[in-house]
Design a protein around this motif. Sequence first.
Motif, short mmCIF file in Angstrom:
data_model
loop_
_atom_site.label_atom_id
_atom_site.label_comp_id
_atom_site.label_asym_id
_atom_site.label_seq_id
_atom_site.Cartn_x
_atom_site.Cartn_y
_atom_site.Cartn_z
N ASP A 89 0.84 -1.19 0.00
CA ASP A 89 0.00 0.00 0.00
C ASP A 89 0.88 1.25 0.00
OD1 ASP A 89 0.93 0.37 2.61
OD2 ASP A 89 -0.94 -0.28 3.55
N ASP A 90 0.27 2.44 0.07
CA ASP A 90 1.05 3.68 -0.03
C ASP A 90 1.95 3.92 1.18
OD1 ASP A 90 -0.94 4.18 1.78
OD2 ASP A 90 -1.80 5.89 0.71
N LYS A 91 1.79 3.11 2.23
CA LYS A 91 2.66 3.21 3.39
C LYS A 91 3.73 2.12 3.42
CE LYS A 91 -0.89 5.38 6.27
NZ LYS A 91 -1.67 5.30 7.54
N GLY A 92 3.79 1.33 2.34
CA GLY A 92 4.80 0.28 2.26
C GLY A 92 4.41 -1.01 2.95
N LYS A 93 3.14 -1.13 3.39
CA LYS A 93 2.69 -2.35 4.05
C LYS A 93 2.32 -3.40 3.00
CE LYS A 93 -0.77 -4.16 7.28
NZ LYS A 93 -1.97 -3.84 8.10
N ARG A 94 2.78 -4.63 3.21
CA ARG A 94 2.55 -5.71 2.27
C ARG A 94 1.11 -6.22 2.38
NH1 ARG A 94 6.37 -8.07 -0.60
NH2 ARG A 94 6.15 -10.20 -1.40
N LEU A 95 0.48 -6.45 1.21
CA LEU A 95 -0.91 -6.90 1.23
C LEU A 95 -1.19 -7.74 -0.01
CD1 LEU A 95 -2.43 -4.91 -1.04
CD2 LEU A 95 -2.22 -3.27 0.82
N GLU A 96 -2.35 -8.41 0.01
CA GLU A 96 -2.79 -9.21 -1.12
C GLU A 96 -4.05 -8.58 -1.72
OE1 GLU A 96 -3.45 -13.25 -0.05
OE2 GLU A 96 -1.34 -13.64 0.44
N ASN A 97 -4.12 -8.55 -3.03
CA ASN A 97 -5.30 -8.04 -3.73
C ASN A 97 -5.82 -9.15 -4.63
OD1 ASN A 97 -7.23 -6.15 -4.79
ND2 ASN A 97 -5.93 -5.96 -6.60
N VAL A 98 -6.97 -9.74 -4.27
CA VAL A 98 -7.54 -10.83 -5.05
C VAL A 98 -8.16 -10.24 -6.32
CG1 VAL A 98 -9.26 -12.66 -5.11
CG2 VAL A 98 -7.98 -12.21 -3.00
N VAL A 99 -7.75 -10.78 -7.48
CA VAL A 99 -8.24 -10.26 -8.76
C VAL A 99 -9.16 -11.24 -9.48
CG1 VAL A 99 -6.23 -8.77 -9.05
CG2 VAL A 99 -6.18 -11.07 -10.01
N PHE A 100 -9.16 -12.52 -9.04
CA PHE A 100 -10.02 -13.50 -9.69
C PHE A 100 -10.22 -14.66 -8.72
CE2 PHE A 100 -10.62 -17.07 -12.86
CZ PHE A 100 -11.84 -16.63 -13.34
N ALA A 101 -11.47 -14.94 -8.36
CA ALA A 101 -11.75 -16.01 -7.41
C ALA A 101 -13.18 -16.52 -7.62
CB ALA A 101 -11.57 -15.53 -5.97
N PRO A 102 -13.40 -17.32 -8.67
CA PRO A 102 -14.74 -17.86 -8.90
C PRO A 102 -15.12 -18.87 -7.82
CG PRO A 102 -13.14 -18.88 -10.37
CD PRO A 102 -12.41 -17.78 -9.66
N GLN A 103 -16.38 -19.19 -7.76
CA GLN A 103 -16.87 -20.16 -6.79
C GLN A 103 -16.21 -21.51 -7.02
OE1 GLN A 103 -19.07 -19.52 -4.29
NE2 GLN A 103 -18.84 -21.62 -3.53
N SER A 104 -15.70 -22.12 -5.95
CA SER A 104 -15.07 -23.44 -6.06
C SER A 104 -16.11 -24.49 -6.44
CB SER A 104 -14.41 -23.82 -4.74
OG SER A 104 -13.95 -25.16 -4.77
N SER A 105 -15.71 -25.40 -7.34
CA SER A 105 -16.59 -26.51 -7.72
C SER A 105 -16.07 -27.84 -7.18
CB SER A 105 -16.73 -26.59 -9.25
OG SER A 105 -15.47 -26.80 -9.87
#
Length: 294
Positions: A89-105
Amino acid sequence: MNRAPSRLLCLLGLACVLAVGAAAQEGPLENTPPKGTTPEEIIKRFAAKESEFAKARDQYTYRQDVKVQTVEGDTVDGEYREVFDVMFDDKGKRLENVVFAPQSSLQKIFMSQEDLDDIRHRLPFVLTSEELAEYNILYVGQQQEDELHCYVFDIAPKQIEGKKRYFQGRVWVDDKDFQIVKTYGKTVPDIRKKHGDEENLFPKFTTWRQQIDGQYWFPVYTKADDELHFKMQDVHIREIVKYQDYKRFGANTKILFEGKELPKNEQKPPQDNKPPEQKPPQDNKPPEQNPPQK
């Protein structure tokens, strides 16, 4: 993976020691001692490089693309998919951004918290100097991996402590950079509940690395194709994890190589870390170091 809930499930004990498989793009294993050095010195050197690598990778953004499938014969009958960007993020904190996660089958199994933790932290296995004391490490010889000549070591935890998870298997160490370039094995232990009927089993996997920015060997591709032997049913699973678009984050970081900070004129400028457009990613080809044929 946990098997999907069933009234007939029974407990399964700890899995037997895994058998290390052979890859198609490698030469024969030569049981010869290293020249001009010792296995102990090689272990010390590659563990020190792994410590540097772990710190360096924490300064990179990348995309992780995960696909887990259950297979019956030649037919895929269930799939879990997740794509996320590891960024800051803009403060240098590490993070995850989910961009694709369809319903599990998935129907035969479901993804446990241990599975998700393995995908993020243990499939790209790192053995640092600080962790050496936890493992028995056996030199087994030398082997060619594509154009790389490697020292080969078998690794297993000395003991299982509490709920901590470990790697058990084999690593290939490049004889020039003294860095791990490939791993094969599994996370241990398989888990059984003392009360209840839940089993949590984990597949054998191979992870390949490639050199990024001419410095460290980063994980780029993990593949698992294994049969999980639950008490009441065997489940064939396939798993592919891709690590893509490594970019060094430029805010207040120090890039180390062989324990020293790189001169600024050798460091690449920071990349734009804006979140990507949220759409299903394309299925890219595997890296140059192709997975073994089975």
